[in-house]
Design a protein around this motif. Structure first.
Motif, PDB file in Angstrom:
ATOM      1  N   LEU A 155      -8.669  10.649  -0.150  1.00 55.71           N
ATOM      2  CA  LEU A 155      -7.746   9.517   0.017  1.00 55.71           C
ATOM      3  C   LEU A 155      -6.326  10.012   0.242  1.00 55.71           C
ATOM      4  N   ARG A 156      -5.961  11.065  -0.450  1.00 52.71           N
ATOM      5  CA  ARG A 156      -4.634  11.649  -0.252  1.00 52.71           C
ATOM      6  C   ARG A 156      -4.496  12.233   1.154  1.00 52.71           C
ATOM      7  N   ALA A 157      -5.569  12.804   1.661  1.00 54.67           N
ATOM      8  CA  ALA A 157      -5.548  13.325   3.030  1.00 54.67           C
ATOM      9  C   ALA A 157      -5.317  12.197   4.029  1.00 54.67           C
ATOM     10  N   GLU A 158      -6.013  11.096   3.818  1.00 59.07           N
ATOM     11  CA  GLU A 158      -5.828   9.933   4.691  1.00 59.07           C
ATOM     12  C   GLU A 158      -4.392   9.428   4.617  1.00 59.07           C
ATOM     13  N   ALA A 159      -3.841   9.366   3.419  1.00 54.70           N
ATOM     14  CA  ALA A 159      -2.469   8.886   3.242  1.00 54.70           C
ATOM     15  C   ALA A 159      -1.466   9.820   3.903  1.00 54.70           C
ATOM     16  N   ALA A 160      -1.688  11.131   3.795  1.00 54.26           N
ATOM     17  CA  ALA A 160      -0.780  12.102   4.421  1.00 54.26           C
ATOM     18  C   ALA A 160      -0.766  11.942   5.927  1.00 54.26           C
ATOM     19  N   LEU A 161      -1.925  11.626   6.474  1.00 52.82           N
ATOM     20  CA  LEU A 161      -2.031  11.455   7.927  1.00 52.82           C
ATOM     21  C   LEU A 161      -1.440  10.121   8.364  1.00 52.82           C
ATOM     22  N   ALA A 162      -1.786   9.067   7.648  1.00 53.19           N
ATOM     23  CA  ALA A 162      -1.399   7.714   8.071  1.00 53.19           C
ATOM     24  C   ALA A 162       0.032   7.356   7.684  1.00 53.19           C
ATOM     25  N   TYR A 163       0.488   7.810   6.513  1.00 53.43           N
ATOM     26  CA  TYR A 163       1.791   7.375   6.004  1.00 53.43           C
ATOM     27  C   TYR A 163       2.881   8.424   6.169  1.00 53.43           C
ATOM     28  N   ASP A 164       2.501   9.684   6.121  1.00 57.38           N
ATOM     29  CA  ASP A 164       3.505  10.744   6.240  1.00 57.38           C
ATOM     30  C   ASP A 164       3.508  11.402   7.610  1.00 57.38           C
ATOM     31  N   ASN A 165       2.498  11.070   8.428  1.00 56.39           N
ATOM     32  CA  ASN A 165       2.370  11.681   9.753  1.00 56.39           C
ATOM     33  C   ASN A 165       2.465  13.204   9.643  1.00 56.39           C
ATOM     34  N   ASN A 166       1.716  13.740   8.689  1.00 56.85           N
ATOM     35  CA  ASN A 166       1.772  15.167   8.383  1.00 56.85           C
ATOM     36  C   ASN A 166       0.357  15.749   8.469  1.00 56.85           C
ATOM     37  N   PRO A 167      -0.094  16.077   9.673  1.00 56.77           N
ATOM     38  CA  PRO A 167      -1.471  16.561   9.842  1.00 56.77           C
ATOM     39  C   PRO A 167      -1.737  17.880   9.121  1.00 56.77           C
ATOM     40  N   ALA A 168      -0.737  18.731   9.001  1.00 52.53           N
ATOM     41  CA  ALA A 168      -0.944  20.009   8.309  1.00 52.53           C
ATOM     42  C   ALA A 168      -1.239  19.773   6.830  1.00 52.53           C
ATOM     43  N   SER A 203       0.829  -1.197   0.000  1.00 53.88           N
ATOM     44  CA  SER A 203       0.000   0.000   0.000  1.00 53.88           C
ATOM     45  C   SER A 203       0.866   1.251   0.000  1.00 53.88           C
ATOM     46  N   ARG A 204       1.829   1.322   0.917  1.00 53.96           N
ATOM     47  CA  ARG A 204       2.713   2.487   0.992  1.00 53.96           C
ATOM     48  C   ARG A 204       3.494   2.691  -0.302  1.00 53.96           C
ATOM     49  N   GLN A 205       4.026   1.610  -0.822  1.00 57.64           N
ATOM     50  CA  GLN A 205       4.820   1.673  -2.049  1.00 57.64           C
ATOM     51  C   GLN A 205       3.974   2.185  -3.214  1.00 57.64           C
ATOM     52  N   THR A 206       2.765   1.662  -3.329  1.00 56.65           N
ATOM     53  CA  THR A 206       1.898   2.048  -4.440  1.00 56.65           C
ATOM     54  C   THR A 206       1.406   3.474  -4.283  1.00 56.65           C
ATOM     55  N   VAL A 207       1.087   3.878  -3.069  1.00 56.73           N
ATOM     56  CA  VAL A 207       0.664   5.264  -2.840  1.00 56.73           C
ATOM     57  C   VAL A 207       1.765   6.226  -3.267  1.00 56.73           C
ATOM     58  N   ALA A 208       3.005   5.913  -2.909  1.00 56.70           N
ATOM     59  CA  ALA A 208       4.132   6.766  -3.308  1.00 56.70           C
ATOM     60  C   ALA A 208       4.227   6.867  -4.833  1.00 56.70           C
ATOM     61  N   GLU A 209       4.012   5.753  -5.513  1.00 53.89           N
ATOM     62  CA  GLU A 209       4.047   5.758  -6.976  1.00 53.89           C
ATOM     63  C   GLU A 209       2.896   6.598  -7.540  1.00 53.89           C
ATOM     64  N   CYS A 210       1.744   6.480  -6.928  1.00 58.15           N
ATOM     65  CA  CYS A 210       0.587   7.259  -7.390  1.00 58.15           C
ATOM     66  C   CYS A 210       0.846   8.756  -7.255  1.00 58.15           C
ATOM     67  N   LEU A 211       1.472   9.157  -6.158  1.00 61.79           N
ATOM     68  CA  LEU A 211       1.707  10.575  -5.917  1.00 61.79           C
ATOM     69  C   LEU A 211       2.766  11.154  -6.846  1.00 61.79           C
ATOM     70  N   SER A 212       3.493  10.298  -7.537  1.00 61.94           N
ATOM     71  CA  SER A 212       4.506  10.768  -8.488  1.00 61.94           C
ATOM     72  C   SER A 212       3.939  10.945  -9.897  1.00 61.94           C
ATOM     73  N   GLU A 213       2.688  10.587 -10.078  1.00 63.40           N
ATOM     74  CA  GLU A 213       2.023  10.707 -11.371  1.00 63.40           C
ATOM     75  C   GLU A 213       0.771  11.578 -11.220  1.00 63.40           C
ATOM     76  N   PRO A 214       0.256  12.123 -12.323  1.00 64.17           N
ATOM     77  CA  PRO A 214      -0.953  12.954 -12.245  1.00 64.17           C
ATOM     78  C   PRO A 214      -2.152  12.174 -11.706  1.00 64.17           C
ATOM     79  N   LEU A 215      -2.945  12.851 -10.893  1.00 69.89           N
ATOM     80  CA  LEU A 215      -4.168  12.291 -10.329  1.00 69.89           C
ATOM     81  C   LEU A 215      -5.343  13.189 -10.672  1.00 69.89           C
ATOM     82  N   MET A 216      -6.533  12.704 -10.446  1.00 72.11           N
ATOM     83  CA  MET A 216      -7.712  13.558 -10.601  1.00 72.11           C
ATOM     84  C   MET A 216      -7.615  14.704  -9.593  1.00 72.11           C
ATOM     85  N   GLU A 217      -7.798  15.919 -10.059  1.00 68.23           N
ATOM     86  CA  GLU A 217      -7.681  17.074  -9.172  1.00 68.23           C
ATOM     87  C   GLU A 217      -8.875  18.024  -9.269  1.00 68.23           C
TER      88      GLU A 217
END
Length: 483
Positions: free
Chosen positions: A343-356, A226-240
């Motif tokens: 989903l990106r917000a959840e990942a930032a909180l859970a995987y990056d420990n970055n609440p801001a 999950s972590r590995q794939t999320v990192a790959e997703c964040l390196s490519e364009p996503l729906m914004e």
């Protein structure tokens, strides 16, 4: 003259009979000329139509606590499992619609004389979405050999573990993204792409966003992948933006099927849980998702009422599904930018420990959802200034999870999957005397059952799946469901 006419008629009959005999001599299974563009369009349409099918109207919409249907359509809301015919029809229709058509497209676009890697990559995205719904509904399913009865003659396909299915789906999406990033749009489906009309930039964002959804679904089942794939997703364009949303407007029949269900059978009333969530946070999506009742108020139905309580509930007087969701021309959604931001917000909180950063992404998700429904700017501003629109460091995952559940409307099947994965919003076990506990002792159902037909027609493979997955019960969780 009459003799000439008789002769001409006899010749015509003779040639007609010969043509018929030639047809009979042809191999009926031989592929002479099949339009993969038409098949692709059929598969895509089936995918969108699946957001309003019986798996949603009778099951997932209830399990997701979005609404309560009337008549016999509400019976699954009581957590029963006596729906063998429906389980079989849902399983068969999912394979007979999206999967059957898209497997033919994949076969054609990978065959030497008709090979087209751009179309194949697009078809793989649709195939992944089709298989994802199937495996999320039933757990282990025929995947490697699934849907290949026509293309490869496999009529008793093996069932595959959900872990294998998810790992392969992520790989397929990664391959599609790599191809579509630098592809020639003229090699796509210029006149047969109901979603993005051959805009391959949007297709890349779409495929990568689907990959992010799958990656987050693995969070508690395979955290490393999950972590590995999320990192790959964040390196490519996503729906914004909402221009990236994957939607379709049904133009055939009566249009959006929720229109027929709202105005006719079985009648749809929105849930007390959804209405309470929207009311307590002064959420302007309330008037979008829910219609006012005859008294000009918003009144919901409690999910899970037993027959006596339901009979006393004044069901017919409760609030209907909102017109924006259930008009003939209402959009059917498969994926939206709001889901991806959250989903990106959840990942930032859970995987990056970055609440801001999580808060920034969370707010982007809310704004995308509000703008998706053309809500008045002043109402959006008021809501974005409210406590519900910011993460304060207390129960942030609950807040993100609840807002994602809200934003997923009207993709109710995904809402049920989201609840199973995250546990948010919390669906309490049913203990009140007026609530039906069904076959799960009041616990939210986790999956659909393999039908008796599937057990009899593909017995060995189904039993093998059950031996790995667990009992064929609706409270047996699928692999990724750890809550």
């Amino acid at each position: 003259m009459k003799k000439i006419l008789v002769l001409m008629v006899m010749l015509a009959i003779s040639f007609s009979c010969q043509d018929h005999l030639d047809d009979l001599r042809d191999d009926p299974n031989a592929v002479t000329s099949i339009d993969d563009a038409a098949l692709f369009t059929k598969a895509v349409r089936s995918l969108f139509q699946g957001t309003t099918d019986e798996s949603v109207a009778r099951f997932a919409g209830h399990y997701g606590h979005y609404f309560v249907a009337g008549s016999t359509a509400r019976l699954p809301d009581q957590y029963g499992d006596g729906f063998d015919v429906l389980y079989n029809s849902m399983f068969s229709e999912m394979y007979g619609g999206v999967i059957r058509h898209i497997e033919e497209v994949l076969e054609i676009t990978s065959t030497e004389n008709t090979k087209n890697e751009v179309r194949h990559a697009m078809a793989d995205v649709i195939a992944v979405l089709g298989y994802a719904k199937l495996t999320d509904a039933f757990g282990e399913i025929p995947y490697i050999e699934g849907g290949k009865g026509k293309t490869q003659g496999i009529i008793h396909p093996k069932y595959d573990p959900q872990q294998l299915i998810y790992e392969d789906m992520i790989e397929r999406l990664s391959s599609s993204i790599a191809i579509l990033k630098n592809a020639d749009p003229s090699m796509a489906y210029p006149n047969s792409d109901p979603i993005f009309n051959k805009d391959l930039n949007k297709w890349v964002r779409f495929a990568n966003s689907v990959r992010l959804r799958l990656a987050m679904r693995l969070r508690d089942a395979n955290n490393t992948l999950s972590r590995q794939t999320v990192a790959e997703c964040l390196s490519e364009p996503l729906m914004e933006t909402n221009d990236h949303n994957a939607f379709m407007i049904e133009t055939e029949g009566n249009g959006n099927k929720w229109y027929t269900m709202r105005t006719g059978f079985p009648s749809i009333k929105m849930s007390t849980m959804l209405i309470n969530q929207l009311q307590t946070t002064d959420d302007p999506r309330l008037s979008v998702y829910v219609s006012k009742d005859g008294d000009g108020a918003y009144s919901g139905m409690t999910n899970g009422l037993d027959d006596t309580a339901f009979g006393n509930s004044n069901f017919s007087l409760k609030s209907d599904m909102g017109l924006a969701l259930s008009s003939k021309e209402s959009k059917l959604y498969i994926m939206t930018a709001s889901e991806i931001w959250l989903l990106r917000a959840e990942a930032a909180l859970a995987y990056d420990n970055n609440p801001a950063q999580a808060n920034i992404l969370y707010r982007r998700g809310l704004e995308a959802s509000l703008n998706q429904w053309d809500i008045d700017t002043s109402e959006i501003t008021d809501f974005m200034n409210s406590p519900a629109a910011s993460l304060e460091g207390l129960n942030d995952e609950l807040q993100i999870g609840t807002q994602l559940w809200v934003a997923l409307v009207p993709n109710y099947f995904e809402g049920w999957s989201h609840i199973r994965r995250t546990g948010y919003p919390v669906i309490a076990d049913r203990t009140a005397p007026n609530l039906s506990q069904g076959a799960t002792n009041g616990v939210l159902p986790k999956r659909f059952l393999y039908s008796s037909f599937e057990l009899s027609s593909n017995n060995d493979h189904v039993l093998e799946a059950i031996s790995r997955q667990g009992p064929n019960k609706i409270d047996t969780p699928v692999w990724w469901d750890k809550n």
